[in-house]
Design a protein around this motif. Sequence first.
Motif, PDB file in Angstrom:
ATOM      1  N   LEU A 139       0.845  -1.193   0.000  1.00 20.01           N
ATOM      2  CA  LEU A 139       0.000   0.000   0.000  1.00 20.01           C
ATOM      3  C   LEU A 139       0.878   1.239   0.000  1.00 20.01           C
ATOM      4  O   LEU A 139       1.756   1.384   0.859  1.00 20.01           O
ATOM      5  CB  LEU A 139      -0.921   0.012   1.229  1.00 20.01           C
ATOM      6  CG  LEU A 139      -1.844   1.230   1.369  1.00 20.01           C
ATOM      7  CD1 LEU A 139      -2.840   1.285   0.205  1.00 20.01           C
ATOM      8  CD2 LEU A 139      -2.591   1.189   2.700  1.00 20.01           C
ATOM      9  N   VAL A 140       0.646   2.135  -0.967  1.00 19.02           N
ATOM     10  CA  VAL A 140       1.402   3.380  -1.042  1.00 19.02           C
ATOM     11  C   VAL A 140       0.436   4.535  -1.283  1.00 19.02           C
ATOM     12  O   VAL A 140      -0.686   4.349  -1.773  1.00 19.02           O
ATOM     13  CB  VAL A 140       2.470   3.358  -2.157  1.00 19.02           C
ATOM     14  CG1 VAL A 140       3.488   2.251  -1.908  1.00 19.02           C
ATOM     15  CG2 VAL A 140       1.819   3.188  -3.525  1.00 19.02           C
ATOM     16  N   ARG A 141       0.917   5.721  -0.932  1.00 16.60           N
ATOM     17  CA  ARG A 141       0.146   6.954  -1.164  1.00 16.60           C
ATOM     18  C   ARG A 141       0.895   7.829  -2.151  1.00 16.60           C
ATOM     19  O   ARG A 141       2.107   8.020  -2.026  1.00 16.60           O
ATOM     20  CB  ARG A 141      -0.087   7.697   0.148  1.00 16.60           C
ATOM     21  CG  ARG A 141      -0.831   9.018  -0.039  1.00 16.60           C
ATOM     22  CD  ARG A 141      -1.202   9.651   1.282  1.00 16.60           C
ATOM     23  NE  ARG A 141      -1.774  10.973   1.090  1.00 16.60           N
ATOM     24  CZ  ARG A 141      -2.327  11.690   2.057  1.00 16.60           C
ATOM     25  NH1 ARG A 141      -2.369  11.205   3.289  1.00 16.60           N
ATOM     26  NH2 ARG A 141      -2.816  12.884   1.802  1.00 16.60           N
ATOM     27  N   HIS A 142       0.169   8.347  -3.142  1.00 18.64           N
ATOM     28  CA  HIS A 142       0.722   9.288  -4.106  1.00 18.64           C
ATOM     29  C   HIS A 142       0.074  10.647  -3.883  1.00 18.64           C
ATOM     30  O   HIS A 142      -1.139  10.732  -3.640  1.00 18.64           O
ATOM     31  CB  HIS A 142       0.443   8.829  -5.542  1.00 18.64           C
ATOM     32  CG  HIS A 142       1.145   7.573  -5.926  1.00 18.64           C
ATOM     33  ND1 HIS A 142       2.316   7.568  -6.652  1.00 18.64           N
ATOM     34  CD2 HIS A 142       0.842   6.277  -5.690  1.00 18.64           C
ATOM     35  CE1 HIS A 142       2.706   6.315  -6.849  1.00 18.64           C
ATOM     36  NE2 HIS A 142       1.834   5.510  -6.281  1.00 18.64           N
ATOM     37  N   GLU A 143       0.874  11.706  -3.979  1.00 14.37           N
ATOM     38  CA  GLU A 143       0.355  13.065  -3.864  1.00 14.37           C
ATOM     39  C   GLU A 143       0.289  13.704  -5.240  1.00 14.37           C
ATOM     40  O   GLU A 143       1.092  13.399  -6.118  1.00 14.37           O
ATOM     41  CB  GLU A 143       1.266  13.903  -2.945  1.00 14.37           C
ATOM     42  CG  GLU A 143       1.438  13.336  -1.544  1.00 14.37           C
ATOM     43  CD  GLU A 143       0.161  13.373  -0.736  1.00 14.37           C
ATOM     44  OE1 GLU A 143      -0.765  14.124  -1.096  1.00 14.37           O
ATOM     45  OE2 GLU A 143       0.092  12.631   0.269  1.00 14.37           O
ATOM     46  N   GLY A 144      -0.667  14.595  -5.436  1.00 17.13           N
ATOM     47  CA  GLY A 144      -0.768  15.312  -6.692  1.00 17.13           C
ATOM     48  C   GLY A 144      -2.195  15.394  -7.176  1.00 17.13           C
ATOM     49  O   GLY A 144      -3.102  14.756  -6.631  1.00 17.13           O
ATOM     50  N   ALA A 145      -2.394  16.209  -8.181  1.00 17.78           N
ATOM     51  CA  ALA A 145      -3.709  16.352  -8.797  1.00 17.78           C
ATOM     52  C   ALA A 145      -3.786  15.363  -9.952  1.00 17.78           C
ATOM     53  O   ALA A 145      -2.963  15.390 -10.869  1.00 17.78           O
ATOM     54  CB  ALA A 145      -3.899  17.781  -9.304  1.00 17.78           C
ATOM     55  N   PHE A 146      -4.749  14.485  -9.914  1.00 11.24           N
ATOM     56  CA  PHE A 146      -4.878  13.442 -10.926  1.00 11.24           C
ATOM     57  C   PHE A 146      -6.026  13.780 -11.857  1.00 11.24           C
ATOM     58  O   PHE A 146      -7.168  13.928 -11.426  1.00 11.24           O
ATOM     59  CB  PHE A 146      -5.104  12.082 -10.264  1.00 11.24           C
ATOM     60  CG  PHE A 146      -3.946  11.652  -9.406  1.00 11.24           C
ATOM     61  CD1 PHE A 146      -2.840  11.047  -9.967  1.00 11.24           C
ATOM     62  CD2 PHE A 146      -3.965  11.865  -8.028  1.00 11.24           C
ATOM     63  CE1 PHE A 146      -1.768  10.659  -9.173  1.00 11.24           C
ATOM     64  CE2 PHE A 146      -2.907  11.479  -7.234  1.00 11.24           C
ATOM     65  CZ  PHE A 146      -1.801  10.874  -7.806  1.00 11.24           C
ATOM     66  N   ALA A 147      -5.688  13.921 -13.125  1.00 10.74           N
ATOM     67  CA  ALA A 147      -6.712  14.233 -14.127  1.00 10.74           C
ATOM     68  C   ALA A 147      -7.215  12.941 -14.745  1.00 10.74           C
ATOM     69  O   ALA A 147      -6.558  11.908 -14.714  1.00 10.74           O
ATOM     70  CB  ALA A 147      -6.125  15.143 -15.203  1.00 10.74           C
ATOM     71  N   GLY A 148      -8.392  13.004 -15.314  1.00 15.61           N
ATOM     72  CA  GLY A 148      -8.946  11.824 -15.975  1.00 15.61           C
ATOM     73  C   GLY A 148     -10.161  11.316 -15.259  1.00 15.61           C
ATOM     74  O   GLY A 148     -10.441  11.696 -14.119  1.00 15.61           O
ATOM     75  N   ASP A 149     -10.886  10.427 -15.931  1.00 13.66           N
ATOM     76  CA  ASP A 149     -12.163   9.965 -15.365  1.00 13.66           C
ATOM     77  C   ASP A 149     -12.387   8.495 -15.696  1.00 13.66           C
ATOM     78  O   ASP A 149     -13.094   8.168 -16.654  1.00 13.66           O
ATOM     79  CB  ASP A 149     -13.298  10.801 -15.942  1.00 13.66           C
ATOM     80  CG  ASP A 149     -14.628  10.487 -15.283  1.00 13.66           C
ATOM     81  OD1 ASP A 149     -14.617   9.964 -14.153  1.00 13.66           O
ATOM     82  OD2 ASP A 149     -15.671  10.734 -15.911  1.00 13.66           O
TER      83      ASP A 149
END
Length: 319
Positions: free
Chosen positions: A246-256
């Motif tokens: 399990l990992v956490r990523h930071e940032g704004a993720f675009a897409g749907d």
Amino acid sequence: MPLRLGLIGAGRWGRAYIRTLQGLPGLQLARLCSANPESRSLVDPSCQITSDWREVARAPDLDGVIVATPPALHARMTEAAVRAGHPVMVEKPLTLDHGEARRLQAVVERAGVPVLVDHIHLFHPAYQALKREAARLGPVRAIRSEGGNWGPFREDTTSLWDYGPHDLALCLDLLGRSPLRIAARQEEARLTPEGWGENYSLDLEFSGNVRAAVRVGKGFPEKRRAFAAFFKGSALVFDDLAPHKLVRHEGAFAGDPPPFPEGPGAPLPVEEGLPLTRAVEAFARGVRGESLENFGVGLGVEVVRLLVACEEMLPRRPS
């Protein structure tokens, strides 16, 4: 006194249950249904073996029954054990037919006997940690899930039924609701020397404009089991095959929904324990009357409903 459990089925998953039960204190495999004479070497001499599953389902000296047979047999075996008053742990999918699943649900509810459907990845410590962290991060905005491998190649079920129950159960459990709409398409179907293998894409739309993109198949070049939940400004990724589950990523993720996040991510703490061990322990707690968390067939029935709906949208295998 140890809990006396019966097991119906000694195939690949049945043998996994046998090994798990042997490693857990306070649990005894007292009865086994298996037509394979070699099964005697797998269990304690005190375990009674029969080739008639009814003898296990209805045995008066058991505290609970585990059903680990092909899914076409789940309903009748689970029903017989429930009618005998036994708590049941049954492998996924609950059935292969939605009407049959609904009828079984009615039997279980009338009997008032606890039943646990083993959607095994719900018991994975990494998914359980993801679920706890998700409650802190806020509403889920999108989900992406993939599960598959090269095989197993079966004549009776497609990839949809082998792998789809896992991904759908994860989506429904995390969001706590059913999708408003679901769509399915076949990405690929190939005839291999071992049999037919298909890869499918499923698209689920939930209330709140939340979408889940799912890929399942038995034509994957390598094993895949990954689940990503996206939030405002971050994402959690449970990858059963990664060094850090399990990992956490930071940032704004675009897409749907967006693709799986790239890069290593920040590892999050995950408890020890194998998913099947944790599932059997949960079943034992229910049998003892300590906790019925994860019990109930509602999720299993809904997973079957969605799989049947997907199957109706997909081309049939060539005969």
